[in-house]
Design an enzyme around this catalytic site. Structure first.
Site, mmCIF file in Angstrom:
data_model
loop_
_atom_site.group_PDB
_atom_site.id
_atom_site.type_symbol
_atom_site.label_atom_id
_atom_site.label_comp_id
_atom_site.label_asym_id
_atom_site.label_seq_id
_atom_site.Cartn_x
_atom_site.Cartn_y
_atom_site.Cartn_z
ATOM 1 C CD GLU A 100 -2.724 -1.066 2.577
ATOM 2 O OE1 GLU A 100 -3.463 -2.033 2.793
ATOM 3 O OE2 GLU A 100 -2.647 -0.080 3.334
ATOM 4 C CB CYS A 113 1.839 7.192 3.868
ATOM 5 S SG CYS A 113 2.045 5.918 5.113
ATOM 6 C CB CYS A 120 5.247 -5.769 9.492
ATOM 7 S SG CYS A 120 6.372 -5.057 10.729
ATOM 8 C CB CYS A 124 2.253 -3.897 16.529
ATOM 9 S SG CYS A 124 3.981 -3.387 16.515
ATOM 10 C CB CYS A 127 -0.324 -3.123 13.322
ATOM 11 S SG CYS A 127 0.285 -2.800 11.651
ATOM 12 C CB CYS A 344 -0.099 0.746 7.724
ATOM 13 S SG CYS A 344 0.376 -0.110 9.221
#
Ligand code: SAH
Ligand code: SF4
Length: 360
Positions: A100, A113, A120, A124, A127, A344
């Site tokens: 994205e 952004c 990832c 977290c 997220c 995100c």
């Protein structure tokens, strides 16, 4: 692997010149090529106004059988917020990975952004990107290409408007992909090309301590943002699993060292979650933790995600006042465009869900 093609967008200006020279082309022509790629954002490099040796090199090297290509991620989907000011691009990379990139335009300032990884590894809990896991690092060229895409979209929508700001706050942890990110940012900030000023570029990290210290050590000119989310080891570990590896005390210590070494202000990001990290006592502890650091605290309202049943906090104003009273600049990051799944990784996660249900 000798015939694996490489992306011209992975090369620094100097490396582009070296490459031309090795192939018998005057390295000074790198300037014209760089300009076409980055100042003009050309999607094809075949140009009548280039010197003939450069044209021949481009034909031979970027055509079929050549050794080089340009990164041009494919637009899979674009979503706009209802106010039209946030545009989110879902881009497909050459190997099928989807990332994205978001273009935001508020108060006449345009910000892109950018993603640093597909997925990832940091996990977290709140997220959407963390919830999907880690696929791979992005190459520098794939990071640069996101900026070129956003700039092209901006030029079409608002001719004459410049893309002035960049935040590494898309999918992924930038300091986990340190080399790829720093190489990309060097290209993106190069005044011969895209020319986004280093002070208009923010690198946001979940707290990869070695990366923060390395940025200080290397004198990287970009702004640093640190996602904190917790004021005690327990509070933070419940939201940010990597704080087991780089505990809060170690992270704050690294931030102090960074501040002393660079003289720069650090932005601390804090996603406010009801009952988890939004108590007045937490705000007071945070203020004590940051004592002596030139810090700006950015509060982010939680965007709901499928894999986390936390709720946005309604106590943000009190939290903000406590930090301000303690002398810290403290602002709310507007997640305007929440209606376009602006968190995100959220659009990609949603699309997967849609595809899964239509396949049934
Ligand atoms: N990996 C980096 C940069 C990408 S995330 C980092 O974590 O800093 C950018 C910011 O968005 C981080 O501060 C992150 O904590 C925050 N964020 C992620 N998911 C969110 C959500 N669902 N709601 C609100 N903020 C979120
Ligand atoms: Fe990764 Fe940042 Fe999401 Fe954490 S908040 S999982 S570090 S992208």
């Amino acid at each position: 692997m000798t015939n694996a093609r490489r992306s011209l967008h992975d090369l620094s200006f100097g490396e582009l010149g070296d490459t031309l020279e090795r192939d018998g082309v005057n390295p000074r022509h790198a300037r014209a090529l760089w300009r076409a790629m980055y100042r003009e954002g050309a999607t094809s490099l075949l140009r009548a106004d280039f010197p003939p040796p450069l044209v021949r090199w481009i034909e031979a090297q970027t055509g079929e059988g050549g050794r080089w290509f340009l990164d041009q991620p494919k637009l899979v989907e674009e979503i706009r917020s209802s106010d039209g000011l946030t545009r989110k691009f879902l881009l497909r990379l050459d190997d099928g990975q989807v990332i994205e990139t978001v273009l935001m335009g508020y108060d006449g300032r345009h910000t892109v952004c950018v993603s640093s990884q597909a997925g990832c590894a940091m996990g977290c809990v709140f997220c959407a990107t963390g919830q999907m896991g880690y696929m791979r690092h992005l190459r520098a060229g794939e990071i640069v290409a996101q900026v070129l895409h956003a700039r092209r979209a901006l030029a079409e929508a608002a001719p004459g408007k410049r893309l002035r700001n960049l935040v590494m706050m898309g999918m992924g942890e930038p300091l986990h992909n340190y080399d790829g990110v720093m190489r990309a940012l060097e290209t993106i900030s190069d005044v011969r090309g895209i020319g986004i000023g280093p002070s208009k570029i923010a690198v946001s990290t979940v707290g990869v301590v070695p990366g923060i210290l390395r940025m200080a050590d290397e004198g990287q000119p970009y702004r640093l943002a640190v996602s904190l989310h917790g004021s005690t080891e327990e509070e933070r570990a419940a939201l940010v699993p990597v704080s087991e590896r780089w505990p809060l005390a170690m992270l704050i210590d690294a931030c102090r060292q960074y501040g002393v070494a660079t003289g720069k202000r650090i932005f601390f990001e804090w996603t406010l979650i009801a009952g988890k990290n939004d108590a007045p006592e937490t705000a007071r502890r945070l203020a004590r933790l940051l004592e002596g650091i030139d810090a700006h605290v950015n509060l982010i309202p939680l965007n709901p995600t499928a894999g986390f049943d936390g709720e946005a906090s309604s106590r943000g104003a009190v939290f903000q006042r406590i930090l301000r009273d303690a002398g810290f600049p403290c602002t709310f990051r507007q997640r305007r465009g929440i209606d376009v799944a602006a968190g995100c990784g959220m659009l990609k996660a949603e699309r997967r869900k849609r595809e899964a249900s239509s396949a049934r």
